[in-house]
Design a protein around this motif. Structure first.
Motif, PDB file in Angstrom:
ATOM      1  N   UNK A  83       0.848  -1.192   0.000  1.00 55.04           N
ATOM      2  CA  UNK A  83       0.000   0.000   0.000  1.00 55.04           C
ATOM      3  C   UNK A  83       0.880   1.238   0.000  1.00 55.04           C
ATOM      4  N   UNK A  84       0.682   2.115  -0.999  1.00 52.21           N
ATOM      5  CA  UNK A  84       1.460   3.365  -1.021  1.00 52.21           C
ATOM      6  C   UNK A  84       0.647   4.556  -0.524  1.00 52.21           C
ATOM      7  N   UNK A  85      -0.653   4.372  -0.323  1.00 56.36           N
ATOM      8  CA  UNK A  85      -1.508   5.426   0.187  1.00 56.36           C
ATOM      9  C   UNK A  85      -2.942   5.125  -0.203  1.00 56.36           C
ATOM     10  N   UNK A  86      -3.881   5.899   0.303  1.00 58.62           N
ATOM     11  CA  UNK A  86      -3.723   6.946   1.313  1.00 58.62           C
ATOM     12  C   UNK A  86      -3.589   6.342   2.707  1.00 58.62           C
ATOM     13  N   UNK A  87      -3.235   7.192   3.668  1.00 55.22           N
ATOM     14  CA  UNK A  87      -3.088   6.722   5.033  1.00 55.22           C
ATOM     15  C   UNK A  87      -2.187   7.647   5.835  1.00 55.22           C
ATOM     16  N   UNK A  88      -1.760   7.160   6.981  1.00 60.92           N
ATOM     17  CA  UNK A  88      -0.854   7.917   7.838  1.00 60.92           C
ATOM     18  C   UNK A  88       0.567   7.797   7.298  1.00 60.92           C
ATOM     19  N   UNK A  89       1.240   8.922   7.116  1.00 54.95           N
ATOM     20  CA  UNK A  89       2.552   8.924   6.471  1.00 54.95           C
ATOM     21  C   UNK A  89       3.545   7.985   7.156  1.00 54.95           C
ATOM     22  N   UNK A  90       3.659   8.102   8.477  1.00 53.13           N
ATOM     23  CA  UNK A  90       4.616   7.256   9.196  1.00 53.13           C
ATOM     24  C   UNK A  90       4.298   5.782   9.083  1.00 53.13           C
ATOM     25  N   UNK A  91       3.030   5.444   9.180  1.00 55.40           N
ATOM     26  CA  UNK A  91       2.617   4.045   9.075  1.00 55.40           C
ATOM     27  C   UNK A  91       2.892   3.507   7.677  1.00 55.40           C
ATOM     28  N   UNK A  92       2.540   4.282   6.657  1.00 52.61           N
ATOM     29  CA  UNK A  92       2.779   3.860   5.280  1.00 52.61           C
ATOM     30  C   UNK A  92       4.259   3.593   5.021  1.00 52.61           C
ATOM     31  N   UNK A  93       5.112   4.456   5.555  1.00 50.71           N
ATOM     32  CA  UNK A  93       6.547   4.332   5.294  1.00 50.71           C
ATOM     33  C   UNK A  93       7.124   3.037   5.855  1.00 50.71           C
ATOM     34  N   UNK A  94       6.590   2.554   6.958  1.00 55.21           N
ATOM     35  CA  UNK A  94       7.085   1.296   7.516  1.00 55.21           C
ATOM     36  C   UNK A  94       6.832   0.155   6.535  1.00 55.21           C
ATOM     37  N   UNK A  95       5.608   0.071   6.025  1.00 59.15           N
ATOM     38  CA  UNK A  95       5.289  -0.990   5.081  1.00 59.15           C
ATOM     39  C   UNK A  95       6.025  -0.845   3.768  1.00 59.15           C
ATOM     40  N   UNK A  96       6.141   0.385   3.261  1.00 58.25           N
ATOM     41  CA  UNK A  96       6.838   0.618   2.003  1.00 58.25           C
ATOM     42  C   UNK A  96       8.309   0.261   2.114  1.00 58.25           C
ATOM     43  N   UNK A  97       8.924   0.629   3.229  1.00 56.05           N
ATOM     44  CA  UNK A  97      10.330   0.291   3.430  1.00 56.05           C
ATOM     45  C   UNK A  97      10.527  -1.217   3.462  1.00 56.05           C
ATOM     46  N   UNK A  98       9.634  -1.918   4.150  1.00 48.28           N
ATOM     47  CA  UNK A  98       9.708  -3.371   4.194  1.00 48.28           C
ATOM     48  C   UNK A  98       9.570  -3.966   2.791  1.00 48.28           C
ATOM     49  N   UNK A  99       8.585  -3.517   2.041  1.00 48.97           N
ATOM     50  CA  UNK A  99       8.326  -4.072   0.715  1.00 48.97           C
ATOM     51  C   UNK A  99       9.484  -3.775  -0.246  1.00 48.97           C
ATOM     52  N   UNK A 100      10.001  -2.564  -0.205  1.00 54.06           N
ATOM     53  CA  UNK A 100      11.119  -2.224  -1.088  1.00 54.06           C
ATOM     54  C   UNK A 100      12.355  -3.052  -0.746  1.00 54.06           C
ATOM     55  N   UNK A 101      12.577  -3.260   0.528  1.00 51.69           N
ATOM     56  CA  UNK A 101      13.725  -4.075   0.946  1.00 51.69           C
ATOM     57  C   UNK A 101      13.573  -5.513   0.465  1.00 51.69           C
ATOM     58  N   UNK A 102      12.373  -6.070   0.608  1.00 51.51           N
ATOM     59  CA  UNK A 102      12.115  -7.431   0.130  1.00 51.51           C
ATOM     60  C   UNK A 102      12.319  -7.529  -1.375  1.00 51.51           C
ATOM     61  N   UNK A 103      11.753  -6.572  -2.106  1.00 52.57           N
ATOM     62  CA  UNK A 103      11.872  -6.601  -3.565  1.00 52.57           C
ATOM     63  C   UNK A 103      13.329  -6.484  -4.001  1.00 52.57           C
ATOM     64  N   UNK A 104      14.071  -5.606  -3.366  1.00 53.59           N
ATOM     65  CA  UNK A 104      15.476  -5.405  -3.730  1.00 53.59           C
ATOM     66  C   UNK A 104      16.320  -6.634  -3.393  1.00 53.59           C
ATOM     67  N   UNK A 105      16.105  -7.205  -2.219  1.00 55.33           N
ATOM     68  CA  UNK A 105      16.934  -8.325  -1.776  1.00 55.33           C
ATOM     69  C   UNK A 105      16.606  -9.635  -2.491  1.00 55.33           C
TER      70      UNK A 105
END
Length: 355
Positions: A83-105
C-alpha cells in the motif's frame, strides 16, 4: 506469471498486515496484528504510536504469513505488493520500506497499490478452504465506507473507476467513532454502536438524513452535531456544555440514541448505493471497508439487492477491515497490467483513487 502468488504488505493506518494471495483470489495466508487495544485509551489513533507499533510487528507478521503460506523459497512468489496510500505517512513508510527491501533483496518486482481499491478488491477474495464462486460481474457499483473514506464508484472493468459520489466532510466510520465516544461507548465506535442499538425497543429517536439532493454524495458532519444536541437534551444540558458525558445516560437512552444514529447512516448509505445500481444498470454490487462489517448495513443492502435481483458481494468482516490480502488481490491485476514500482516509491498520504 508462474505461480500467480503475490506477497502483499499493508500498514496504512493501525493494522500491521502481510498476506500471500494466489491469482488475485485465493488467500494462502493473511496475518493481521491489530492495534485496537493500543489506541482504545485515547479513543482514536495517535499516528506516532501507530508507526512505532508497525515497526514492532512487521517482521513477526511477515514471518508468520510466510510460514502459513508454506513459502520456503522466494522463487515461489512472483511479486511483492504494498500500500502506497492513502493513510498515515509514518505508518505507510514502515510498510513501504519493508516491501522495497524485500523486492530489492529477492529481485522480485514491486507493485504499489492504492489502499482504497484494495477495499473494493476484497470482494474477489476466497479463503483457503472456501469453495470456488463466480467473481463479481462488470459493470458494477461499489460502496467503500470506512473510518477515513466514504464513496461510491462504478467499475466497467478491472482497475477502471468512475467516482459517483463521496463524503463532502466526515467519513461514516469517523462519525461512528465520534458519536460512540459521545454516548460513552468503547472504541472503535462502529461495533459498540451496533451492539448498543440492538437493545433499542422504542425506536423513537429520529436523526436527520443529509440526502444532498439527487447526488450520490454524503455528509455526516451535521449528523454528529445532531447527536450532540440529542444527548444534551436527554441529559437536560445545553448542547455547548463541556459537562456532556455519555456515561451519565441510562442504558435505554444509549440504546435508543445508538439506534437512531445508526439508522440514519444506514438509510443514506444503502439508499444511495441501491439507487446507483438501479440507475446505472449494474450487474453486481460490492460493499467494502470497515463499516461494511456492520450487520444492519449489510442486511439492508442485501434486502435491496435481492429486490433488484442483483448479487451483493460483501467480504466477511475480517476482510472488510484493513488487511493485506485485499492489497494482494488488487496488485495481481496491476501486475498483469505491467505496473511496477522502484526504489523511489514513497508514501502518498492523500492518494486518491484514479478515476
Amino acid at each position: 506469471m508462474s505461480s500467480g502468488r503475490i506477497l502483499s504488505v499493508e500498514s496504512s493506518c493501525d493494522e500491521t498486515a502481510v498476506a500471500v494471495v494466489e491469482r488475485g483470489r485465493r488467500i494462502l495466508a493473511s496475518v493481521v496484528a491489530s492495534q485496537v487495544q493500543l489506541h482504545s485509551a485515547t479513543g482514536g489513533i495517535v499516528p506516532e504510536v501507530a508507526a512505532r507499533a508497525h515497526l514492532r510487528w512487521m517482521i513477526p507478521v511477515l514471518d508468520e504469513a510466510r510460514t502459513r503460506a508454506g513459502i520456503e523459497d522466494w522463487r515461489e512468489v512472483d511479486a511483492v505488493a504494498v500500500t502506497e496510500g492513502p493513510g498515515l505517512a509514518g505508518s505507510l513508510l514502515v510498510g513501504i520500506t519493508m516491501a522495497k527491501t524485500l523486492a530489492w533483496s529477492t529481485g522480485l518486482p514491486l507493485v504499489p497499490v492504492n489502499h482504497l481499491e484494495g477495499h473494493i478488491y476484497a470482494a474477489w477474495l476466497l479463503d483457503p478452504d472456501e469453495e470456488e464462486k463466480p467473481a463479481p460481474e462488470f459493470p458494477l457499483v461499489a460502496l467503500v465506507v470506512s473510518g477515513g473514506h466514504t464513496f461510491i464508484v462504478e467499475m466497467e472493468d478491472h482497475l477502471t473507476y468512475r467516482l459517483l459520489g463521496q463524503t463532502v466532510d466526515d467519513a461514516a466510520g469517523e462519525a461512528f467513532d465520534k458519536v460512540g465516544r459521545l454516548l460513552g461507548l468503547s472504541y472503535p465506535g462502529g461495533p459498540a454502536i451496533m451492539k448498543a442499538a440492538a437493545g433499542a425497543t422504542a425506536h423513537d429517536r429520529r436523526f436527520p438524513r443529509a440526502w444532498m439532493g439527487e447526488s450520490y454524495d454524503f455528509s455526516f458532519s451535521g449528523l454528529k452535531t445532531a447527536a450532540r444536541h440529542k444527548v444534551a437534551a436527554t441529559l437536560g444540558l445545553p448542547a455547548e456544555s463541556r459537562e456532556l458525558d455519555g456515561s451519565d445516560l441510562s442504558e435505554s437512552d444509549v440504546a435508543e440514541l445508538a439506534w437512531g444514529f445508526q439508522e440514519s447512516v444506514v438509510d443514506v448509505l444503502s439508499s444511495k448505493l441501491l439507487r446507483a445500481a438501479r440507475e446505472l444498470g449494474a450487474r453486481s454490487i460490492i460493499l467494502g471497508g470497515g463499516v461494511a462489517a456492520n450487520a444492519v448495513l449489510r442486511d439492508r443492502i442485501d434486502e435491496g439487492a435481492r429486490g433488484l435481483r442483483l448479487p451483493l458481494i460483501v467480504p466477511r468482516p475480517g476482510l472488510c477491515t484493513d488487511n493485506a490480502a485485499m492489497i494482494g488481490a488488487a496488485a495481481y491485476h496491476r501486475f498483469l497490467a505491467g505496473e511496477r514500482g522502484d526504489r523511489s516509491l514513497d508514501a502518498r498520504p492523500s492518494y486518491k483513487l484514479a478515476v
